[in-house]
Design a protein around this motif. Structure first.
Motif, PDB file in Angstrom:
ATOM      1  N   VAL A 128       0.757  -1.238  -0.005  1.00  0.00           N
ATOM      2  CA  VAL A 128       0.042  -0.009  -0.168  1.00  0.00           C
ATOM      3  C   VAL A 128       0.955   1.228  -0.032  1.00  0.00           C
ATOM      4  O   VAL A 128       0.500   2.183  -0.789  1.00  0.00           O
ATOM      5  CB  VAL A 128      -0.939   0.050   1.218  1.00  0.00           C
ATOM      6  CG1 VAL A 128      -1.686   1.292   1.331  1.00  0.00           C
ATOM      7  CG2 VAL A 128      -1.763  -1.232   1.399  1.00  0.00           C
ATOM      8  N   ALA A 129       2.004   1.137   0.846  1.00  0.00           N
ATOM      9  CA  ALA A 129       2.727   2.301   1.059  1.00  0.00           C
ATOM     10  C   ALA A 129       3.531   2.874  -0.489  1.00  0.00           C
ATOM     11  O   ALA A 129       3.798   4.036  -0.745  1.00  0.00           O
ATOM     12  CB  ALA A 129       3.766   2.114   2.163  1.00  0.00           C
ATOM     13  N   ILE A 130       3.993   1.629  -1.190  1.00  0.00           N
ATOM     14  CA  ILE A 130       4.419   1.807  -2.437  1.00  0.00           C
ATOM     15  C   ILE A 130       3.791   2.440  -3.362  1.00  0.00           C
ATOM     16  O   ILE A 130       4.071   3.349  -4.030  1.00  0.00           O
ATOM     17  CB  ILE A 130       5.353   0.495  -2.838  1.00  0.00           C
ATOM     18  CG1 ILE A 130       6.518   0.224  -1.823  1.00  0.00           C
ATOM     19  CG2 ILE A 130       5.879   0.466  -4.136  1.00  0.00           C
ATOM     20  CD1 ILE A 130       7.066  -1.264  -1.938  1.00  0.00           C
ATOM     21  N   ILE A 131       2.482   1.700  -3.455  1.00  0.00           N
ATOM     22  CA  ILE A 131       1.428   2.427  -4.477  1.00  0.00           C
ATOM     23  C   ILE A 131       1.178   3.876  -4.120  1.00  0.00           C
ATOM     24  O   ILE A 131       1.225   4.442  -5.283  1.00  0.00           O
ATOM     25  CB  ILE A 131       0.296   1.319  -4.330  1.00  0.00           C
ATOM     26  CG1 ILE A 131       0.448   0.261  -5.034  1.00  0.00           C
ATOM     27  CG2 ILE A 131      -0.976   2.083  -5.066  1.00  0.00           C
ATOM     28  CD1 ILE A 131      -0.473  -0.918  -4.827  1.00  0.00           C
ATOM     29  N   LEU A 132       0.978   4.360  -2.899  1.00  0.00           N
ATOM     30  CA  LEU A 132       0.702   5.603  -2.871  1.00  0.00           C
ATOM     31  C   LEU A 132       2.093   6.447  -3.033  1.00  0.00           C
ATOM     32  O   LEU A 132       1.806   7.628  -3.708  1.00  0.00           O
ATOM     33  CB  LEU A 132       0.497   5.865  -1.207  1.00  0.00           C
ATOM     34  CG  LEU A 132      -0.859   5.376  -0.887  1.00  0.00           C
ATOM     35  CD1 LEU A 132      -1.139   5.391   0.605  1.00  0.00           C
ATOM     36  CD2 LEU A 132      -1.909   5.665  -1.739  1.00  0.00           C
ATOM     37  N   GLU A 133       3.356   5.879  -2.864  1.00  0.00           N
ATOM     38  CA  GLU A 133       4.346   6.868  -3.368  1.00  0.00           C
ATOM     39  C   GLU A 133       4.360   7.050  -4.794  1.00  0.00           C
ATOM     40  O   GLU A 133       4.722   8.013  -5.489  1.00  0.00           O
ATOM     41  CB  GLU A 133       5.679   6.089  -2.805  1.00  0.00           C
ATOM     42  CG  GLU A 133       5.957   6.162  -1.350  1.00  0.00           C
ATOM     43  CD  GLU A 133       7.120   5.255  -0.954  1.00  0.00           C
ATOM     44  OE1 GLU A 133       7.649   5.390   0.304  1.00  0.00           O
ATOM     45  OE2 GLU A 133       7.596   4.546  -1.523  1.00  0.00           O
ATOM     46  N   PHE A 134       4.231   5.825  -5.575  1.00  0.00           N
ATOM     47  CA  PHE A 134       4.009   5.926  -7.004  1.00  0.00           C
ATOM     48  C   PHE A 134       3.032   7.055  -7.330  1.00  0.00           C
ATOM     49  O   PHE A 134       3.119   7.797  -8.256  1.00  0.00           O
ATOM     50  CB  PHE A 134       3.661   4.439  -7.440  1.00  0.00           C
ATOM     51  CG  PHE A 134       4.769   3.379  -7.310  1.00  0.00           C
ATOM     52  CD1 PHE A 134       6.071   3.769  -7.196  1.00  0.00           C
ATOM     53  CD2 PHE A 134       4.542   2.287  -7.931  1.00  0.00           C
ATOM     54  CE1 PHE A 134       6.972   2.889  -6.748  1.00  0.00           C
ATOM     55  CE2 PHE A 134       5.280   1.373  -7.949  1.00  0.00           C
ATOM     56  CZ  PHE A 134       6.498   1.586  -7.227  1.00  0.00           C
ATOM     57  N   ALA A 135       1.913   7.038  -6.635  1.00  0.00           N
ATOM     58  CA  ALA A 135       0.901   7.946  -7.228  1.00  0.00           C
ATOM     59  C   ALA A 135       1.173   9.655  -6.916  1.00  0.00           C
ATOM     60  O   ALA A 135       0.812  10.215  -7.736  1.00  0.00           O
ATOM     61  CB  ALA A 135      -0.595   7.572  -6.310  1.00  0.00           C
ATOM     62  N   HIS A 136       1.859   9.804  -5.913  1.00  0.00           N
ATOM     63  CA  HIS A 136       2.545  11.058  -5.593  1.00  0.00           C
ATOM     64  C   HIS A 136       3.607  11.394  -6.570  1.00  0.00           C
ATOM     65  O   HIS A 136       3.471  12.537  -7.090  1.00  0.00           O
ATOM     66  CB  HIS A 136       3.139  11.067  -4.117  1.00  0.00           C
ATOM     67  CG  HIS A 136       2.166  10.754  -2.952  1.00  0.00           C
ATOM     68  ND1 HIS A 136       2.484  10.473  -1.565  1.00  0.00           N
ATOM     69  CD2 HIS A 136       0.785  10.943  -3.031  1.00  0.00           C
ATOM     70  CE1 HIS A 136       1.569  10.294  -1.084  1.00  0.00           C
ATOM     71  NE2 HIS A 136       0.255  10.317  -1.823  1.00  0.00           N
ATOM     72  N   MET A 137       4.326  10.443  -6.915  1.00  0.00           N
ATOM     73  CA  MET A 137       5.414  10.790  -7.940  1.00  0.00           C
ATOM     74  C   MET A 137       4.557  11.067  -9.406  1.00  0.00           C
ATOM     75  O   MET A 137       4.856  12.023 -10.159  1.00  0.00           O
ATOM     76  CB  MET A 137       6.256   9.537  -8.328  1.00  0.00           C
ATOM     77  CG  MET A 137       7.598   9.484  -7.486  1.00  0.00           C
ATOM     78  SD  MET A 137       8.601   8.357  -7.987  1.00  0.00           S
ATOM     79  CE  MET A 137       7.887   6.782  -7.105  1.00  0.00           C
ATOM     80  N   PHE A 138       3.657  10.234  -9.732  1.00  0.00           N
ATOM     81  CA  PHE A 138       3.023  10.492 -11.101  1.00  0.00           C
ATOM     82  C   PHE A 138       2.090  11.797 -11.145  1.00  0.00           C
ATOM     83  O   PHE A 138       1.975  12.568 -12.122  1.00  0.00           O
ATOM     84  CB  PHE A 138       1.921   9.358 -11.401  1.00  0.00           C
ATOM     85  CG  PHE A 138       2.707   7.953 -11.638  1.00  0.00           C
ATOM     86  CD1 PHE A 138       3.940   8.002 -12.081  1.00  0.00           C
ATOM     87  CD2 PHE A 138       2.096   6.728 -11.258  1.00  0.00           C
ATOM     88  CE1 PHE A 138       4.889   6.832 -12.228  1.00  0.00           C
ATOM     89  CE2 PHE A 138       2.920   5.701 -11.467  1.00  0.00           C
ATOM     90  CZ  PHE A 138       4.093   5.818 -11.794  1.00  0.00           C
ATOM     91  N   LYS A 139       1.607  11.940  -9.930  1.00  0.00           N
ATOM     92  CA  LYS A 139       0.787  13.097  -9.813  1.00  0.00           C
ATOM     93  C   LYS A 139       1.718  14.472  -9.885  1.00  0.00           C
ATOM     94  O   LYS A 139       1.449  15.502 -10.598  1.00  0.00           O
ATOM     95  CB  LYS A 139      -0.130  13.120  -8.657  1.00  0.00           C
ATOM     96  CG  LYS A 139      -0.902  14.536  -8.242  1.00  0.00           C
ATOM     97  CD  LYS A 139      -1.694  14.700  -6.927  1.00  0.00           C
ATOM     98  CE  LYS A 139      -2.381  15.917  -6.994  1.00  0.00           C
ATOM     99  NZ  LYS A 139      -3.111  15.820  -5.654  1.00  0.00           N
ATOM    100  N   HIS A 140       2.888  14.439  -9.286  1.00  0.00           N
ATOM    101  CA  HIS A 140       3.859  15.381  -9.270  1.00  0.00           C
ATOM    102  C   HIS A 140       4.428  15.875 -10.658  1.00  0.00           C
ATOM    103  O   HIS A 140       4.545  17.040 -10.936  1.00  0.00           O
ATOM    104  CB  HIS A 140       5.039  15.197  -8.284  1.00  0.00           C
ATOM    105  CG  HIS A 140       6.157  16.336  -7.982  1.00  0.00           C
ATOM    106  ND1 HIS A 140       5.962  17.302  -7.171  1.00  0.00           N
ATOM    107  CD2 HIS A 140       7.382  16.337  -8.664  1.00  0.00           C
ATOM    108  CE1 HIS A 140       7.113  18.061  -7.302  1.00  0.00           C
ATOM    109  NE2 HIS A 140       7.656  17.548  -8.301  1.00  0.00           N
TER     110      HIS A 140
END
Length: 322
Positions: A156-168
């Motif tokens: 879960v933590a890794i997926i959320l990190e990816f989401a933050h990167m893609f959004k950024h």
């Protein structure tokens, strides 16, 4: 003329590690995937970067497990066939969405062709979005949904990190890299991964040591999110950064951190994150027990465990490109 073009292509491969056609193919695949995320987001109201993050995480995990289907195409998410159609469904190969729904299967028809096809990226992505929708569309809602799906805090933590990167960065094409020491600073290193280490107990060396002067800038080697920062008795002042390929980059024995670098900071290749030092091998603040150097390690998470691998070949390739 053909000979001239061939020479240019060869030079491009030598300088950049891949051909222009390979780069264009990667960019085209990334654009097609993003178009699919945006289309599904418009229908389901799940932000595209969460869908992209789940898809990328699944792609990474599948790449680490050779028994699963090839992850190089548009489709990243993989659902077990029996789960797709429903555990009690007598027809294990059906693509009939009505029948699948009747047996509480995961599969959905995303493209409106009347089939819930497990080999159709649009159907699979829509099925995942449909699973998420009842939970809500905020990050807290999706965090609960993802935990119920994966039952692993780390996933879960890794997926959320990816989401933050893609959004950024507003893209999923985040594959660039950089050598950790800037060009105008001297560094020496050898292949030391797997060597024996004795401090704190017999263990192997899980990285490559790049020797440089105190205060030499240390650069991020990839796009990523700072997962860990602070003191470790082995690594001293260290930073751990997770990249979009599920690789954890570990920078240790630093003398200090660059301004603004903290937990959850999003970085790009070549960004200064800290400075070479000789910290570690003792309680907080210990310095000077060995010559100044950067310990650089790479770890891969495959959805079950995280394991170290030799960063030396990657460092050599990135050094040639800088």
């Amino acid at each position: 003329m053909q000979k001239f073009i061939f020479v240019i292509l060869i030079l491009a491969v030598l300088l950049f590690g891949h051909s222009p056609s390979t780069t264009l193919a990667k960019e085209d695949a990334a654009q097609k995937r993003k178009a699919l995320y945006l289309k599904t987001a418009a229908i389901t109201h799940i932000p595209w970067y969460y869908l992209a993050a789940i898809d990328q995480y699944e792609r990474n995990v599948r790449f680490s497990r050779s028994t699963l289907p090839d992850p190089k195409g548009l489709q990243g998410i993989y659902v077990e066939p029996r789960r797709w159609v429903g555990a009690l469904n007598p027809n294990s190969k059906t693509s009939n969405p009505t029948l699948i729904t009747l047996f509480n299967g995961f599969g959905k028809d995303g493209d409106g062709d009347g089939k819930a096809d497990q080999d159709n990226p649009e159907d699979v992505l829509y099925a995942m979005a449909a699973y998420l929708m009842p939970y809500g569309v905020t990050e807290d809602d999706l965090k609960i949904a993802l935990w119920n799906y994966y039952h692993q805090d780390k996933s879960v933590a890794i997926i959320l990190e990816f989401a933050h990167m893609f959004k950024h960065f507003n893209t999923t094409d985040l594959s660039g890299h950089a050598f950790p020491i800037p060009r105008n600073y001297r560094t020496d290193y050898q292949a030391t991964w797997g060597d024996r280490r004795g401090w704190g107990g017999i263990r192997i060396h899980e990285g490559t040591d790049l020797f440089a002067h105190y205060g030499t800038p240390v650069r991020a080697t990839s796009y990523g999110v700072v997962e860990l920062i602070g003191w470790n008795e082995y690594g001293g002042w260290r930073i751990g950064i997770r990249d979009p390929q599920n690789i954890y980059h570990y920078y240790a024995h630093l003398n200090g951190y660059a301004k603004g670098i903290k937990k959850d900071t999003i970085v790009r290749p070549g960004q200064i994150i800290g400075y070479v030092g000789s910290s570690g091998y003792g309680p907080k603040g210990t310095q000077g027990k060995f010559p100044p150097h950067l310990h650089y390690g790479m770890y891969k998470y495959n959805g079950i465990t995280e394991y170290s691998f030799d960063p030396y070949p990657h460092l050599r390739a990135w050094q040639r490109q800088r």
